[in-house]
Scaffold this motif. Structure first.
Motif, PDB file in Angstrom:
ATOM      1  N   LEU A  95       1.099  -1.305  -0.067  1.00  0.00           N
ATOM      2  CA  LEU A  95      -0.287  -0.174  -0.315  1.00  0.00           C
ATOM      3  C   LEU A  95       0.846   1.549  -0.032  1.00  0.00           C
ATOM      4  O   LEU A  95       0.596   1.630  -0.989  1.00  0.00           O
ATOM      5  CB  LEU A  95      -0.742  -0.124   1.357  1.00  0.00           C
ATOM      6  CG  LEU A  95      -1.875   1.084   1.040  1.00  0.00           C
ATOM      7  CD1 LEU A  95      -2.455   1.357   0.201  1.00  0.00           C
ATOM      8  CD2 LEU A  95      -3.253   1.696   2.618  1.00  0.00           C
ATOM      9  N   SER A  96       2.277   1.487   0.587  1.00  0.00           N
ATOM     10  CA  SER A  96       2.895   2.563   0.548  1.00  0.00           C
ATOM     11  C   SER A  96       3.180   2.836  -0.541  1.00  0.00           C
ATOM     12  O   SER A  96       3.439   4.204  -0.829  1.00  0.00           O
ATOM     13  CB  SER A  96       4.435   1.708   2.072  1.00  0.00           C
ATOM     14  OG  SER A  96       3.072   2.090   3.018  1.00  0.00           O
ATOM     15  N   PHE A  97       3.803   1.857  -1.327  1.00  0.00           N
ATOM     16  CA  PHE A  97       4.106   1.905  -2.563  1.00  0.00           C
ATOM     17  C   PHE A  97       3.550   2.353  -3.459  1.00  0.00           C
ATOM     18  O   PHE A  97       3.761   3.224  -4.562  1.00  0.00           O
ATOM     19  CB  PHE A  97       5.216   0.913  -3.106  1.00  0.00           C
ATOM     20  CG  PHE A  97       6.605   0.419  -2.101  1.00  0.00           C
ATOM     21  CD1 PHE A  97       7.693   1.116  -2.542  1.00  0.00           C
ATOM     22  CD2 PHE A  97       6.746  -0.283  -1.115  1.00  0.00           C
ATOM     23  CE1 PHE A  97       9.028   0.843  -2.471  1.00  0.00           C
ATOM     24  CE2 PHE A  97       7.924  -0.179  -0.802  1.00  0.00           C
ATOM     25  CZ  PHE A  97       8.982   0.328  -1.188  1.00  0.00           C
ATOM     26  N   THR A  98       2.483   2.069  -3.527  1.00  0.00           N
ATOM     27  CA  THR A  98       0.978   2.301  -4.141  1.00  0.00           C
ATOM     28  C   THR A  98       1.249   3.451  -4.734  1.00  0.00           C
ATOM     29  O   THR A  98       0.598   4.252  -5.239  1.00  0.00           O
ATOM     30  CB  THR A  98       0.458   1.125  -3.998  1.00  0.00           C
ATOM     31  OG1 THR A  98       0.539   0.365  -4.331  1.00  0.00           O
ATOM     32  CG2 THR A  98      -1.168   1.712  -4.592  1.00  0.00           C
ATOM     33  N   ILE A  99       0.688   3.966  -3.106  1.00  0.00           N
ATOM     34  CA  ILE A  99       0.703   5.946  -3.171  1.00  0.00           C
ATOM     35  C   ILE A  99       1.481   6.311  -3.216  1.00  0.00           C
ATOM     36  O   ILE A  99       1.733   7.012  -4.634  1.00  0.00           O
ATOM     37  CB  ILE A  99       0.259   5.819  -1.602  1.00  0.00           C
ATOM     38  CG1 ILE A  99      -0.473   5.211  -1.253  1.00  0.00           C
ATOM     39  CG2 ILE A  99       0.448   7.523  -1.208  1.00  0.00           C
ATOM     40  CD1 ILE A  99      -1.060   5.095   0.608  1.00  0.00           C
ATOM     41  N   SER A 175      -3.769   6.856 -11.850  1.00  0.00           N
ATOM     42  CA  SER A 175      -5.002   5.605 -11.587  1.00  0.00           C
ATOM     43  C   SER A 175      -4.291   4.258 -12.214  1.00  0.00           C
ATOM     44  O   SER A 175      -3.979   3.201 -10.965  1.00  0.00           O
ATOM     45  CB  SER A 175      -6.658   5.189 -11.960  1.00  0.00           C
ATOM     46  OG  SER A 175      -7.245   4.247 -11.689  1.00  0.00           O
ATOM     47  N   TRP A 176      -3.603   3.787 -12.894  1.00  0.00           N
ATOM     48  CA  TRP A 176      -3.220   3.249 -13.540  1.00  0.00           C
ATOM     49  C   TRP A 176      -1.990   2.569 -12.707  1.00  0.00           C
ATOM     50  O   TRP A 176      -1.847   0.885 -12.831  1.00  0.00           O
ATOM     51  CB  TRP A 176      -2.643   2.676 -14.924  1.00  0.00           C
ATOM     52  CG  TRP A 176      -2.013   1.782 -15.361  1.00  0.00           C
ATOM     53  CD1 TRP A 176      -2.954   0.830 -16.403  1.00  0.00           C
ATOM     54  CD2 TRP A 176      -1.398   1.551 -15.764  1.00  0.00           C
ATOM     55  NE1 TRP A 176      -1.845   0.272 -16.943  1.00  0.00           N
ATOM     56  CE2 TRP A 176      -0.927  -0.336 -16.429  1.00  0.00           C
ATOM     57  CE3 TRP A 176       0.325   1.441 -14.955  1.00  0.00           C
ATOM     58  CZ2 TRP A 176       0.201  -1.266 -16.552  1.00  0.00           C
ATOM     59  CZ3 TRP A 176       0.836   0.335 -15.609  1.00  0.00           C
ATOM     60  CH2 TRP A 176       1.118   0.094 -15.588  1.00  0.00           C
ATOM     61  N   PHE A 221      -8.356   2.056  -7.222  1.00  0.00           N
ATOM     62  CA  PHE A 221      -7.755   3.873  -7.179  1.00  0.00           C
ATOM     63  C   PHE A 221      -8.648   4.338  -8.899  1.00  0.00           C
ATOM     64  O   PHE A 221      -7.885   5.038  -9.079  1.00  0.00           O
ATOM     65  CB  PHE A 221      -6.221   3.007  -6.785  1.00  0.00           C
ATOM     66  CG  PHE A 221      -5.639   2.305  -5.957  1.00  0.00           C
ATOM     67  CD1 PHE A 221      -5.454   3.043  -5.078  1.00  0.00           C
ATOM     68  CD2 PHE A 221      -5.427   0.668  -6.213  1.00  0.00           C
ATOM     69  CE1 PHE A 221      -4.958   1.640  -3.976  1.00  0.00           C
ATOM     70  CE2 PHE A 221      -4.731   0.100  -5.354  1.00  0.00           C
ATOM     71  CZ  PHE A 221      -4.687   0.520  -3.541  1.00  0.00           C
ATOM     72  N   LYS A 222      -9.902   4.055  -8.328  1.00  0.00           N
ATOM     73  CA  LYS A 222     -10.143   4.526  -9.736  1.00  0.00           C
ATOM     74  C   LYS A 222     -10.531   6.615  -9.136  1.00  0.00           C
ATOM     75  O   LYS A 222     -10.327   6.790  -8.190  1.00  0.00           O
ATOM     76  CB  LYS A 222     -11.408   4.312  -9.818  1.00  0.00           C
ATOM     77  CG  LYS A 222     -12.189   5.025 -11.025  1.00  0.00           C
ATOM     78  CD  LYS A 222     -13.614   4.115 -11.635  1.00  0.00           C
ATOM     79  CE  LYS A 222     -13.532   3.394 -12.152  1.00  0.00           C
ATOM     80  NZ  LYS A 222     -14.953   2.709 -12.054  1.00  0.00           N
ATOM     81  N   SER A 223      -9.479   7.214 -10.175  1.00  0.00           N
ATOM     82  CA  SER A 223      -9.591   8.682 -10.090  1.00  0.00           C
ATOM     83  C   SER A 223     -11.148   9.399 -10.366  1.00  0.00           C
ATOM     84  O   SER A 223     -11.664   8.691 -10.627  1.00  0.00           O
ATOM     85  CB  SER A 223      -9.174   9.058 -11.271  1.00  0.00           C
ATOM     86  OG  SER A 223      -7.682   8.481 -11.373  1.00  0.00           O
TER      87      SER A 223
END
Length: 223
Positions: A95-99, A175-176, A221-223
């Motif tokens: 999650l941290s890296f995703t953000i 988002s992608w 994570f859709k914008s």
């Protein structure tokens, strides 16, 4: 005093005998190491010849052997629960890296963020590997990223190109990037989980996990 030769010893007779021993015990051992115990009063240096090679081999093989034994002793249900525990911990990293990936991808400059995203994802995979008891170098982590996420490279380029559309492309790219990074992390957990359990990672299964996690993360994570 006498000294042992440089390790490993380069003597034809010893090498021939050692090769025969390795062949005879091939199905019973993972690795063979030449060692020589000498009495201290024999005045050979070093006394324990081959100690470093023996120590390094144990350091490499024991964690893998322990993990394999644990998985073999546990029944299927317990193994699944253990895997879920590791996955839950891994998701905190993911999650941290995703953000961070989504933030980097929001920069409206085509291709400017690709190296940053790659570095983030390689770092994430390296940390996940450590979590599962796999010590890997950055280059090895990059190889794992390529194996797991290879089919998504073309899409990554496409997402960078849409940044040319003012006020629209960057949101899609962010988002992608978030969805891709999350899916990559989920797949890496499966990959390293198989290794920890003494199994050979199944590329088809991992690609399936990648695709499923990506589709799910796109909605999340859709914008």
């Amino acid at each position: 005093s006498d000294n042992h030769p440089e390790y490993p010893p380069e003597y034809q007779e010893i090498n021939r005998a050692f090769a025969a021993i390795e062949e005879n015990f091939e199905k019973l051992s993972d690795r063979s190491v030449l060692i020589d115990f000498t009495l201290e009063e024999d005045d050979y240096n070093p006394v324990f010849y081959g100690l470093e090679a023996f120590r390094d081999s144990l350091a490499e093989l024991l964690p893998e052997a322990e993990a394999r034994t644990i998985y073999q002793l546990l029944d299927e249900q317990a193994s699944k629960q253990l895997g879920n525990i590791y996955r839950d911990v891994g998701r905190r990293y993911i999650l941290s890296f995703t953000i961070m990936a989504a933030t980097a991808a929001a920069v409206p400059l085509p291709f400017a963020t690709m190296p940053v995203l790659t570095a983030l994802q390689v770092s994430m995979v390296g940390l996940l590997g450590n979590l599962y008891g796999q010590t890997i170098s950055p280059s090895q982590a990059g190889g794992v990223v390529s194996v797991i996420g290879g089919g998504f490279v073309a899409q990554a380029v496409g997402r960078e190109l849409v940044k040319f559309i003012p006020g629209f492309g960057s949101a899609i790219a962010a988002s992608w990037a978030a969805a891709y990074t999350w899916a990559l992390g989920e797949s890496a957990c499966v990959y390293f989980g198989d290794l920890m359990g003494g199994k050979k990672p199944d590329p088809e299964k991992i690609q399936g996990v990648m695709q499923e996690a990506f589709e799910s993360a796109k909605e999340r994570f859709k914008s």
